[in-house]
Each structure stands twice: as structure tokens, then as C-alpha cells.
Design an enzyme around this catalytic site. Structure first.
Site, PDB file in Angstrom:
ATOM      1  CG  ASP A  52       2.055  35.026 -40.435  1.00 22.69           C
ATOM      2  OD1 ASP A  52       1.073  35.756 -40.678  1.00 22.69           O
ATOM      3  OD2 ASP A  52       2.295  34.540 -39.305  1.00 22.69           O
ATOM      4  CG  ASP A  67      -0.708  37.071 -44.519  1.00 25.48           C
ATOM      5  OD1 ASP A  67      -0.042  37.809 -45.262  1.00 25.48           O
ATOM      6  OD2 ASP A  67      -0.527  36.997 -43.272  1.00 25.48           O
ATOM      7  CG  ASP A 105      -4.056  24.891 -58.079  1.00 24.05           C
ATOM      8  OD1 ASP A 105      -4.668  24.057 -58.736  1.00 24.05           O
ATOM      9  OD2 ASP A 105      -2.967  24.678 -57.505  1.00 24.05           O
ATOM     10  CG  ASP A 119      -5.598  19.534 -58.158  1.00 25.47           C
ATOM     11  OD1 ASP A 119      -4.407  19.540 -57.808  1.00 25.47           O
ATOM     12  OD2 ASP A 119      -6.445  18.750 -57.686  1.00 25.47           O
ATOM     13  CD  GLU A 134      -1.474  17.439 -60.315  1.00 28.64           C
ATOM     14  OE1 GLU A 134      -0.623  17.115 -59.481  1.00 28.64           O
ATOM     15  OE2 GLU A 134      -2.703  17.417 -60.060  1.00 28.64           O
ATOM     16  CG  HIS A 149       2.087  21.892 -54.138  1.00 23.23           C
ATOM     17  ND1 HIS A 149       2.037  22.080 -55.507  1.00 23.23           N
ATOM     18  CD2 HIS A 149       0.958  21.245 -53.805  1.00 23.23           C
ATOM     19  CE1 HIS A 149       0.915  21.565 -55.974  1.00 23.23           C
ATOM     20  NE2 HIS A 149       0.235  21.042 -54.972  1.00 23.23           N
ATOM     21  CG  ASP A 150       1.728  17.745 -54.949  1.00 27.36           C
ATOM     22  OD1 ASP A 150       1.316  18.131 -53.847  1.00 27.36           O
ATOM     23  OD2 ASP A 150       1.052  17.822 -55.990  1.00 27.36           O
TER      24      ASP A 150
HETATM   25  C1  NOJ Z   1      -2.701  17.488 -56.822  1.00 32.23           C
HETATM   26  C2  NOJ Z   1      -2.178  18.568 -55.931  1.00 32.23           C
HETATM   27  O1  NOJ Z   1      -0.992  19.068 -56.490  1.00 32.23           O
HETATM   28  C3  NOJ Z   1      -1.988  17.959 -54.569  1.00 32.23           C
HETATM   29  O2  NOJ Z   1      -1.299  18.814 -53.697  1.00 32.23           O
HETATM   30  C4  NOJ Z   1      -3.345  17.602 -54.040  1.00 32.23           C
HETATM   31  O3  NOJ Z   1      -3.190  16.912 -52.818  1.00 32.23           O
HETATM   32  C5  NOJ Z   1      -4.096  16.685 -55.013  1.00 32.23           C
HETATM   33  N1  NOJ Z   1      -4.003  17.122 -56.356  1.00 32.23           N
HETATM   34  C6  NOJ Z   1      -5.547  16.642 -54.648  1.00 32.23           C
HETATM   35  O4  NOJ Z   1      -6.155  17.854 -54.984  1.00 32.23           O
END
Ligand code: NOJ
Length: 582
Positions: free
Chosen positions: A50, A58, A127, A229, A286, A359-360
């Protein structure tokens, strides 16, 4: 390591090597594209750096750290969504596909970032979130106005059942019904994820072409590729029928009912033709729900993307229970088999992204190693596999520092929409609040989203304001400044591995050959190129692991720990050998 042909056949027969022809997947220098020879760094911009004191990262913050990214050998940056968004799902709910969210900066900042990155030979990867938009997107606002609006058919609308219930009993991925009612339109709309993320209707060619145009907008800005995605959900079944209830809520998880529906590839071939076919870019989809055996249809010459994120190796330690995720026992041999399956499926045609974090997901050091593991050693162990495996390595921000999971004291400290869904589900299933919180501690996506740890100063140097998500309290010991100055740190290890990848053609062009598939402690494989090979051997366990002579016979060229005992790997030790004499 010297392996005679007799010994090789004996090892194959004993299952010590996998039977895939090691020569098959060697590539010639000019066969490979730029994105196959580099590593990709994934940035979650909200948590990266940031520069304004807003507490949110940012684009200018990214510019400040481009040299850090370059230092570990990455030539591309995957930016998770930076488009205007109400941030219900931190940007995966997009309100405008062709602009920048003001919290991240402006289009000029984006162009500046792209130019600064280019100076360092780094390209930006956008993305594309095309399964759904935000409910604040103009398209959805129009669509919900009436059944006769020109965009009426841009989303998936259905009438209630005769008893007034939602059209089907599908449960969204974030929990609760996958249908929400719009009073304005007097109908339900479908959302695979949150109710603020309505699914776009890919059956409508106008929708598809509007999405392709949005992707082309970014190509015109010179981006180097796209991560696409949730793409396995774009095709819905021809008929919408109830699924078998699989939880106390009486609903049925949507993933098993709509992911990877036949006909999806027709959409994706069109998408490829219209947008990606001729650019010097890469695409990575993905693809949860696509298995290794499906890969030939998805990647390679006749496929639709250059790579897909296939999750069988990620899901092992997170095997789904009947209702929702719970930690289960898993074996290293299963992890190796999952990775080998993807490698085999793409060895002559196609390419794999290599990844252990995003990130998931929980942080790799918590995800793939037993509780109590020394996280610095574990971070190096996973790094050695990541950078020496065949494919394009994807490093998630902070992974190169050995960042770890976090355990916030209360569910209220978690920001992630899906963590709240998980917590509620757990309570519905009868778990105690503490047990439900324990699950969140392990699985929450916020484990990966705590701010990047740059220094040992206030807020880990991430912001001068109040960070949008608390910083992991371990930042005084895990941060880029400290690690940059320490040649034995995780960060230095990544830098050294980056150099090794640049120096050794085997690691980029070589075939992949699994070694010791049944071993439950050691992850080992060979990378062969022309008449040379490198062999990686990593102990994933917390006990010393005897190393077969077939591996340590070579010349040791890289190691994560000091160990003079050549035939035993220390807990979490990683080594790379050069095979000699072949
Ligand atoms: C997959 C993404 O990696 C995730 O972070 C997101 O919540 C879902 N798709 C919905 O877009």
C-alpha cells in the site's frame, strides 16, 4: 547417478520408476514459448503493498517491488482482479471489465506498471472472471429490470417452483441456495458463488461476444496472458433438476451438478478462436472438476488453453467430506501420483502449471507438511519441487518468504466470504463454535491473504494505515528485508533456485520421470535433457529418510540443509543431484 539399462529395467519392474518414456517429453530450445521458460508470480493486489496509507494495496505498490519479483526469476505477474468491484469477493465480483478499481489506482497507473514491468522483462497476466459478474455490473442492472429488457437473457433467470421455493435445491459454493430472488423482475437468478455474483448466460452469443471484447481490450494494452477464473462452471445442464440433498440444509452442492458439463469445450474453442489464437500470450484456466485424464482435451494442440490449474494434488489434503471440507489423512505417494498423472497426460502435448499455493488455499507449509514442521525448512522443501518440476512454476506472494497460515481469535476477524460460509455450515452441521473456528483456521482463504511481510516495521511495512486484514504476527521473523540479508533464508533459497533454473536446461526442457513412487517420505524425480539429467529428492517427513543409492550416486549440486550423511535426508531436506556418466 549412473543407471545401466539392465538396472533401469529392473527398477521399472520393481515400480521404482514410472513407466513413462523419459525421452518423450524433452523439448528443443525453440519448441518452447517464453512462458514455458519462466516462472509466474501471483499477486493479490489488496494484500501486496500500500503506497497511500489506505490499508489496501495498490498498483504503485507493485511497481515498488518489481525487482523483488525479478530476483526470484519470475517473468510474468498474474494479477488477481483489479477491476472496479464492490469487493464482496475481493474483486472476483466485477462491475466493469475494462477499468481499474479506484482503490488500486488508475488506468495510467496500470499502464505505468506494465511499462515498468516490461523494462524488467516481466509481463502482466490478467484474471478474467467470465462465469459471473457483480450484481452491480450495468449488464445485470439492466437484466433484472424486466423480462423484456434487451439484456433480459444475459443472466440465468428462472421462475420459482410452484410452492414458491427456488427453482432447484442447488447449494452455492459459498453456502446457501444458489438462487436469489429479484423483486424487481419477479424471478430467481442463479449464482454459483455469492448472491452478489450472478452467473452470466453463456448460451447467449451476445454475452459471449461482449466478454471476448473485454478480453481483447486487455490484449490491446499488451498483456502477456490471462488466468481464466472458475471456467468449468460456464456451461449449465440442459435441464435444471434437484440434486440429492447432501447436508442438513437439504441442498445439493452445485459443483457436482454443473461443473464441466458436456458442451463446455465448444464455448471454449470459440473463445480461443476469437481471442487468444494468434497472440504471443498464454492462457491458464482455473479448472476445478477437470481430471488429469481430461487434460488432452483442455491443453495442447487440440485443447483450449495453454495450461490449466488442475487441483487433484491440492485437494488431497483437503478431501471433501460429504458436506464440506475437513482435514483427512493423506499420503505422500498420493500427492506424487496426482502430480505424475498430470505430467503424463501432458508429456507429449501440453504443459502444466506447477503450483502449491494461491489466494484460495492454505499456505503450503501448513497444507503439505505435518503440524509442528519447521516452516522455513518446509518452505524450502516445497520450493525445490516447485522450481525443478517440469512446467511453469507459479509462486504466490509470500510463498517465497515462507509465509504461514494465521489463526485469528474470532470468526469476526475473518474477511473472506467463503470462510463465513464455512463457519455457518459447520454450526448447521452441529459442530461447536470452537470446532467450527478450528476448521476456519485451517481452511480459510484469509490464510493466504494476510498482508505481504516486507519488513519488521509497523504492519510489516505493508501500509502506514490500518491494514484491511490483520498482519500475521510472525512478521518480525518472516519478512523480505530480513531474508534478503540472510543467505540461508527462504527468499535466498528461491533466488538460488531461480539461478539454477536459468543455468540448467534440464529444468526447463527436460522430461519428467517419477522416482520412488511408493516412498512415503521422499518426493523424487529426474529431469532428463539430451544426455544429462538432474534428480530432485525431498524429504517431506519429520523423520530422517534413507536415500537409495540409485539417487545419491550422482553429484550433489544443490541442497537446502547442511548434511554430511549422503545416504540419509534430514527431515524436510531437499537436494538436487546431477546424474553422471550417462
Ligand atoms: C475462483 C477464485 O480463485 C476465487 O477466489 C473466487 O472466489 C471464485 N473463483 C469466484 O470468482
Amino acid at each position: 547417478m549412473k543407471i545401466s539399462s539392465k538396472l533401469l529395467s529392473a527398477m521399472l519392474a520393481a515400480g521404482l520408476l514410472c513407466a513413462a518414456s523419459p525421452m518423450a517429453a524433452q523439448a528443443a530450445d525453440n519448441d518452447l514459448k517464453w512462458w514455458q521458460k519462466t516462472c509466474v508470480y501471483q499477486i493479490y493486489p489488496k494484500s501486496f503493498a500500500d503506497t497511500t496509507g489506505s490499508g489496501v494495496g495498490d498498483l504503485r505498490g507493485i511497481i515498488e517491488h518489481l525487482d523483488h519479483i525479478k530476483s526470484i526469476g519470475c517473468g510474468a505477474i498474474w494479477l488477481t482482479p483489479v477491476y472496479p468491484s464492490p469487493m464482496v469477493d475481493n474483486g472476483y465480483d466485477i462491475a466493469n471489465y475494462t477499468d481499474i478499481d479506484p482503490s488500486y489506482g488508475t488506468m495510467a497507473d496500470f499502464e505505468n506498471l506494465a511499462a515498468e514491468a516490461k523494462k524488467r522483462d516481466i509481463r502482466l497476466v490478467m484474471d478474467l472472471v467470465f462465469n459471473h459478474s457483480s450484481d452491480k455490473h450495468e449488464w445485470f442492472k439492466e437484466s433484472q429490470k424486466s423480462r423484456t429488457n434487451p439484456k433480459a437473457d444475459w443472466y440465468i433467470w428462472r421462475d420459482a417452483k410452484e410452492n414458491g421455493e427456488p427453482p432447484t435445491n442447488w447449494r452455492s459454493i459459498f453456502g446457501g441456495s444458489a438462487w436469489s430472488y429479484s423483486k424487481e423482475r419477479g424471478q430467481y437468478y442463479l449464482h454459483t458463488f455469492a448472491k452478489e455474483q450472478p452467473d452470466l448466460n453463456w448460451e447467449n452469443p451476445e454475452v459471449r461476444h461482449a466478454l471476448y471484447e473485454a478480453a481483447r481490450f486487455w490484449l490491446d494494452k499488451g498483456v502477456g496472458g490471462f488466468r481464466i477464473d472458475a471456467i468449468t462452471y460456464i456451461k449449465k445442464p440442459a435441464e435444471f433438476v434437484d440434486g440429492k440433498p447432501d447436508g442438513e440444509d437439504g441442498l445439493s452442492g452445485i459443483h457436482g451438478l454443473t461443473a464441466n458439463t458436456p458442451g463446455i469445450l465448444d464455448f471454449l474453442h470459440e473463445f480461443k478462436q476469437e481471442v487468444f489464437a494468434n497472440g504471443d500470450i498464454f492462457t491458464v484456466g482455473e479448472a476445478n472438476g477437470v481430471s488429469p485424464s481430461d487434460l488432452p482435451k483442455w491443453v495442447g494442440k487440440d485443447g483450449v488453453f495453454d495450461m490449466v490449474f488442475e487441483f487433484s494434488h491440492m485437494n488431497l489434503p483437503l478431501k471433501k467430506g460429504e458436506v464440506w471440507c475437513r482435514p483427512t489423512e493423506w499420503k505422500l505417494s498420493e500427492l506424487k501420483a496426482a502430480i505424475t498423472s498430470s505430467q503424463k497426460a501432458t508429456q507429449d502435448n501440453g504443459w502444466c502449471p506447477v503450483f502449491f499455493e494461491n489466494h484460495d488455499q492454505p499456505r503450503a507449509v501448513n497444507h503439505f507438511f505435518p503440524a509442528g514442521a519447521d516452516t522455513k525448512k518446509a518452505a524450502k522443501a516445497i520450493a525445490a519441487v516447485l522450481y525443478t518440476m517440469r512446467g511453469t512454476p507459479f509462486v504466490y506472494e509470500g510463498q517465497e518468504l515462507g509465509m504461514t497460515n494465521v489463526a485469528f481469535p474470532s470468526i469476526d476477524d475473518y474477511n473472506d466470504i467463503s470462510s463465513h460460509g464455512q463457519y455457518k455450515n459447520a454450526l448447521t452441521e452441529g459442530f461447536s463454535p470452537q470446532k467450527a473456528l478450528d476448521f476456519v483456521h485451517f481452511f480459510s482463504r484469509d490464510n493466504a491473504r494476510t498482508p505481504m511481510q516486507w519488513t519488521n516495521g509497523a504492519n510489516a511495512g505493508f501500509t502506514t494505515g490500518k491494514p484491511w486484514l490483520p498482519v500475521n504476527p510472525n512478521y518480525p521473523n518472516v519478512n523480505a528485508a530480513l531474508e534478503s540479508a540472510d543467505k540461508n533464508s527462504v527468499l535466498s533459497f528461491y533466488r538460488d533456485l531461480g539461478k539454477l533454473r536459468r543455468q540448467r536446461k534440464e529444468l526447463v526442457f527436460g522430461s519428467y520421470e517419477e522416482l520412488l513412487p511408493a516412498d512415503e517420505q521422499i518426493f523424487a524425480f529426474a529431469r532428463r535433457y539430451q544426455n544429462k539429467a538432474l534428480v530432485t529428492a525431498v524429504n517431506f517427513s519429520l523423520q530422517p529418510a534413507p536415500l537409495p543409492k540409485s539417487i545419491y550416486g550422482g553429484k550433489l549440486i544443490f541442497a537446502s540443509q547442511k548434511n554430511s550423511d549422503q545416504d540419509t535426508l534430514l527431515p524436510l531436506e531437499a537436494r538436487v543431484y546431477e546424474e553422471t556418466g550417462r
